[in-house]
Scaffold this active site. Structure first.
Site: not given
Ligand code: DQA
Length: 149
Positions: A27, A78, A84, A91, A104, A106, A115
Site C-alpha cells: 500500500y 474504495n 469483496h 445495495d 483499489h 493494490s 480479493r
C-alpha cells in the site's frame, strides 16, 4: 444545492485509515490524509469538488451513502475488504443512485482469490486497481466524463 453537478464523495472503508502503517510493500507509505490531499488537488484540476469520508463501521458507511443524493453528484469508492463481501454496501450504493467508480490501491486481481470478487460489479462505471494514487485520478477522470464536467 450546487448547480454545477461536480461534487464527488470520496469514500474510504474499513482499515484504510491505517494507510502508511499497513503493509507498505503493498500500500506504500502515504497516509490517508496525504491521499486525500492529493485527491482533492486532482479533483480541483478536473473541475470537481471532492469531499471525504472514512469509517471502519459498515452501517455508518451505508448511512453516508444514503445521504449521497443530497450531498454529492458522484461517488469514488474504495471500500477496502467490504468490496469483496458486503452486499449491504452494494445495495446502499445502488440506493445512492449516482455515477460511481470503484478504486483499489493494490492490484486486487493478482492477490488472494477472494480479493478478485467485487460486490460492485455491474453497478460502477469503472473498477480501477493496482495504480495507487494514480488510480484515483483515473477514477475522477471517469466521473468527470460521466458528469459532463
Ligand atoms: C484495497 C484492497 C482490499 O482487498 C483490501 O481489503 C483493502 C484495500 C486496496 O485499496 O487495495 O483494505 O481496497
Amino acid at each position: 444545492m450546487s448547480s454545477a453537478h461536480n461534487r464527488v464523495a470520496v469514500m474510504h472503508g474499513v482499515n484504510l485509515d491505517m494507510l502508511g502503517r499497513r503493509d507498505p510493500e503493498i500500500y506504500g507509505t502515504e497516509t490517508l490524509s496525504q491521499y486525500e490531499y492529493r485527491i482533492h488537488e486532482f479533483a480541483r484540476e478536473l473541475g470537481l469538488e471532492a469531499s471525504f469520508f472514512q469509517t471502519n463501521h459498515e452501517g455508518e458507511f451505508c448511512e453516508y451513502l444514503h445521504r449521497v443524493p443530497e450531498t454529492a453528484d458522484a461517488v469514488l469508492v474504495n471500500a477496502g475488504a467490504w468490496s469483496h463481501y458486503s452486499w449491504a454496501i452494494r445495495d446502499a450504493l445502488d440506493v445512492a443512485g449516482k455515477p460511481a467508480v470503484e478504486v483499489h490501491i493494490s492490484d486486487v486481481a493478482n492477490r488472494e482469490d477472494w480479493r478478485s470478487v467485487s460486490v460492485f460489479d455491474g453497478l460502477v462505471a469503472a473498477k480501477i486497481s493496482g495504480k495507487g494514487l494514480d488510480g484515483y485520478r483515473e477514477g475522477l477522470e471517469v466521473l468527470a466524463r460521466e458528469l459532463g464536467v
